[in-house]
Design an enzyme around this catalytic site. Structure first.
Site, PDB file in Angstrom:
ATOM      1  N   GLY A  44       0.953  -1.126   0.128  1.00 35.84           N
ATOM      2  CA  GLY A  44      -0.017   0.032  -0.091  1.00 35.84           C
ATOM      3  C   GLY A  44       0.736   1.307   0.208  1.00 35.84           C
ATOM      4  N   GLN A  49       3.070  10.057   1.432  1.00 40.14           N
ATOM      5  CA  GLN A  49       4.459   9.186   1.204  1.00 40.14           C
ATOM      6  C   GLN A  49       4.942   9.685  -0.215  1.00 40.14           C
ATOM      7  OE1 GLN A  49       2.749   5.200   2.204  1.00 40.14           O
ATOM      8  NE2 GLN A  49       4.796   5.029   3.170  1.00 40.14           N
ATOM      9  N   CYS A  90       6.579  -0.685   6.227  1.00 37.96           N
ATOM     10  CA  CYS A  90       6.180   0.369   5.490  1.00 37.96           C
ATOM     11  C   CYS A  90       7.206   1.241   4.427  1.00 37.96           C
ATOM     12  CB  CYS A  90       5.978   1.468   6.525  1.00 37.96           C
ATOM     13  SG  CYS A  90       5.428   3.129   5.759  1.00 37.96           S
ATOM     14  N   LEU A  91       6.807   1.457   3.348  1.00 38.24           N
ATOM     15  CA  LEU A  91       7.737   2.020   2.545  1.00 38.24           C
ATOM     16  C   LEU A  91       8.692   3.151   2.916  1.00 38.24           C
ATOM     17  CD1 LEU A  91       5.887   1.310  -1.044  1.00 38.24           C
ATOM     18  CD2 LEU A  91       7.703   0.055  -0.006  1.00 38.24           C
ATOM     19  N   HIS A 132      -3.232   1.005   8.167  1.00 40.82           N
ATOM     20  CA  HIS A 132      -2.009   1.566   8.179  1.00 40.82           C
ATOM     21  C   HIS A 132      -2.036   2.836   7.317  1.00 40.82           C
ATOM     22  CE1 HIS A 132       2.483   0.978   7.529  1.00 40.82           C
ATOM     23  NE2 HIS A 132       2.233   1.832   6.535  1.00 40.82           N
ATOM     24  N   GLU A 133      -2.771   2.570   6.039  1.00 40.48           N
ATOM     25  CA  GLU A 133      -2.703   3.952   5.107  1.00 40.48           C
ATOM     26  C   GLU A 133      -3.529   4.777   5.701  1.00 40.48           C
ATOM     27  OE1 GLU A 133      -0.513   3.545   3.010  1.00 40.48           O
ATOM     28  OE2 GLU A 133      -0.153   1.735   3.148  1.00 40.48           O
ATOM     29  N   HIS A 136      -1.514   7.042   7.880  1.00 43.18           N
ATOM     30  CA  HIS A 136      -0.674   7.996   6.955  1.00 43.18           C
ATOM     31  C   HIS A 136      -1.360   9.259   6.861  1.00 43.18           C
ATOM     32  CE1 HIS A 136       3.034   5.882   6.125  1.00 43.18           C
ATOM     33  NE2 HIS A 136       2.452   4.963   5.678  1.00 43.18           N
TER      34      HIS A 136
END
Ligand code: CO
Length: 165
Positions: A44, A49, A90-91, A132-133, A136
């Site tokens: 995701g 990000q 996480c990226l 999670h997203e 963000h």
């Protein structure tokens, strides 16, 4: 491909703003996010990000990995009381993982890139990914769930990351 912002960058801590209308710029942003997600092998990705503080995220469909779900202005309609703990990456935190408790099931409302209202029921990994997203978009990151022990364990990598940002 867009540059992925990493831990330490201010934009990741901002509360993203609602998308007022889906225009060409939004479509290009989503296209770029999809390319970035594929190339970085993530599950995701949220707009903050990639440096855009807007309420948009994308996620790999758990039923068809070639499909990417886009959600604009997401809202959680229901969230299960049942939780589970799992390792989460996480990226924006490359090669760092924290064990995080999340609800097993969520129902999300939002809009797709055509502006159509969508309601998605997610379980397991996809439910985790959605939560999670959503975090963000409110400037919340996986490190906010970490214990002191975990932070100590990843200390060097975390320091390197926040210095590089
Ligand atoms: Co993330």
């Amino acid at each position: 491909m867009r540059k992925i912002r990493v831990y330490g960058e201010d934009i990741l801590r901002r509360c993203a703003t609602e998308v007022k209308n889906i225009d060409g710029k939004t479509i290009r942003l989503i296209r770029g996010m999809k390319q970035t997600l594929k190339q970085s092998h993530g599950l995701g990705l949220s707009a903050p990000q990639v440096g855009i503080s807007e309420r948009i995220f994308i996620a790999l469909d758990d039923k068809n990995r070639d499909r990417i779900i886009t959600v604009i202005n997401p809202e959680i309609l229901t969230i299960s009381k049942d939780n589970e703990i799992d390792m989460e990456g996480c990226l924006s935190f490359p090669e760092i993982y924290f064990s995080i408790q999340r609800a097993k099931k969520v129902i999300l409302k939002g809009y797709n890139e055509k502006g159509k209202e969508i309601i998605i029921e997610a379980k397991g990994i996809l439910a985790r990914c959605f939560q999670h997203e959503m975090d963000h978009l409110d400037g919340k990151l996986i490190i906010d769930y970490a214990t002191d022990e975990e932070k100590k364990f990843w200390k060097e990598k975390l320091e390197k990351l926040s210095k590089s940002s």
